[in-house]
Design a protein around this motif. Structure first.
Motif, mmCIF file in Angstrom:
data_model
loop_
_atom_site.group_PDB
_atom_site.id
_atom_site.type_symbol
_atom_site.label_atom_id
_atom_site.label_comp_id
_atom_site.label_asym_id
_atom_site.label_seq_id
_atom_site.Cartn_x
_atom_site.Cartn_y
_atom_site.Cartn_z
ATOM 1 N N ARG A 118 0.851 -1.196 0.000
ATOM 2 C CA ARG A 118 0.000 0.000 0.000
ATOM 3 C C ARG A 118 0.881 1.238 0.000
ATOM 4 O O ARG A 118 2.087 1.164 0.240
ATOM 5 C CB ARG A 118 -0.973 -0.015 1.178
ATOM 6 C CG ARG A 118 -0.338 0.109 2.534
ATOM 7 C CD ARG A 118 -1.420 0.053 3.609
ATOM 8 N NE ARG A 118 -0.870 0.331 4.916
ATOM 9 C CZ ARG A 118 -1.521 0.137 6.051
ATOM 10 N NH1 ARG A 118 -2.741 -0.351 6.039
ATOM 11 N NH2 ARG A 118 -0.964 0.442 7.198
ATOM 12 N N PRO A 119 0.257 2.384 -0.302
ATOM 13 C CA PRO A 119 1.051 3.624 -0.357
ATOM 14 C C PRO A 119 1.731 3.919 0.974
ATOM 15 O O PRO A 119 1.297 3.466 2.030
ATOM 16 C CB PRO A 119 0.008 4.691 -0.668
ATOM 17 C CG PRO A 119 -1.156 3.973 -1.250
ATOM 18 C CD PRO A 119 -1.161 2.614 -0.609
ATOM 19 N N GLY A 120 2.786 4.719 0.902
ATOM 20 C CA GLY A 120 3.389 5.300 2.095
ATOM 21 C C GLY A 120 2.496 6.435 2.564
ATOM 22 O O GLY A 120 1.295 6.255 2.761
ATOM 23 N N LYS A 121 3.046 7.616 2.667
ATOM 24 C CA LYS A 121 2.175 8.729 3.063
ATOM 25 C C LYS A 121 1.309 9.150 1.876
ATOM 26 O O LYS A 121 1.677 8.974 0.714
ATOM 27 C CB LYS A 121 2.979 9.889 3.629
ATOM 28 C CG LYS A 121 4.018 10.484 2.709
ATOM 29 C CD LYS A 121 4.813 11.548 3.464
ATOM 30 C CE LYS A 121 6.068 12.001 2.734
ATOM 31 N NZ LYS A 121 7.105 10.941 2.629
ATOM 32 N N ILE A 122 0.155 9.692 2.187
ATOM 33 C CA ILE A 122 -0.785 10.133 1.158
ATOM 34 C C ILE A 122 -0.978 11.637 1.350
ATOM 35 O O ILE A 122 -1.547 12.082 2.356
ATOM 36 C CB ILE A 122 -2.129 9.395 1.276
ATOM 37 C CG1 ILE A 122 -1.889 7.878 1.197
ATOM 38 C CG2 ILE A 122 -3.093 9.861 0.185
ATOM 39 C CD1 ILE A 122 -3.109 7.043 1.559
ATOM 40 N N VAL A 123 -0.427 12.395 0.411
ATOM 41 C CA VAL A 123 -0.489 13.859 0.493
ATOM 42 C C VAL A 123 -1.533 14.327 -0.514
ATOM 43 O O VAL A 123 -1.487 13.947 -1.687
ATOM 44 C CB VAL A 123 0.870 14.497 0.171
ATOM 45 C CG1 VAL A 123 0.828 15.996 0.444
ATOM 46 C CG2 VAL A 123 1.994 13.826 0.946
#
Ligand code: MG
Length: 213
Positions: free
Chosen positions: A9-14
């Protein structure tokens, strides 16, 4: 799905707020003079076909069809050209939002952060430099088009957004950037199927279920 090789899954989601003039206007907001950033937690991610669960705390959950940018390199303090080179590819994103809580809370962590509130997929598709301008994003509910935006109409373009974020925080492989939603956001109710399509990239479809489902 495997989000990028080696990562589930993604790391951080900005995320970028108010990046299309008509969407800012429909919610009664001015366009920002710099990109307006907020975060969604990686725990909110669901993929194509998985359910979006309406939380009991909200009475107004809405879809936000967005072009997602997936980062492929570790970068900090870069120009627009380096920003584009750091992009691994593009995905569909539904930045699901509890609009009532967004209004009442002073910031958006709760409104944007519920489990299942970040639908992503179907695959990370690379594009040649500059081609992001040709992207369109479409949001449909039960087959009816609600949103249809063009990247060319963004207030801040994608390389500028990536460079702006990287002037604040280190971007790393697997980080996801949601670049803002065009006009036409609207409610989701239990039983709906919400679809996000980026022609040339793919489509995700997610059933919506009620609290307690
Ligand atoms: Mg959004």
């Amino acid at each position: 799905m495997e989000f990028i090789p080696g990562l589930n899954r993604p790391g951080k989601i900005v995320c970028v707020g108010r990046n299309y003039a008509l969407h800012a206007a429909e919610l009664g907001n001015e366009l920002p003079t710099e990109p307006l950033l907020f975060l969604k937690p990686p725990s909110a991610v669901v993929y194509d076909g998985e359910t979006i669960v309406l939380p009991p705390q909200s009475r107004q959950v809405e879809h936000e069809a967005e072009i997602g940018v997936v980062i492929g390199a570790t970068v900090r303090n870069i120009d627009s050209e380096e920003a584009e080179a750091a992009i691994a590819g593009y995905v569909c994103v539904n930045d699901v939002t509890a609009r009532d809580l967004q209004r009442t809370d002073k910031q958006w962590t709760r409104a944007k952060g519920f489990d299942t509130f970040c639908a992503v997929g179907p695959a990370v598709v690379p594009l040649e430099p500059g081609r992001w301008r040709e992207l369109e994003v479409i949001g449909r509910v039960n087959g009816v088009e609600r949103q249809h935006g063009e990247a060319a109409d963004m207030h801040f373009g994608i390389p500028a957004i990536v460079a702006y974020i990287a002037s604040v925080m280190t971007l790393e492989p697997g980080d996801l950037i949601a670049t803002g939603t065009p006009a036409g956001v609207g409610p989701l109710t239990a039983g709906d199927i919400v679809e996000i399509e980026i022609p040339g990239i793919g489509t995700i479809a997610n059933p919506v279920v009620g609290p307690g489902a």
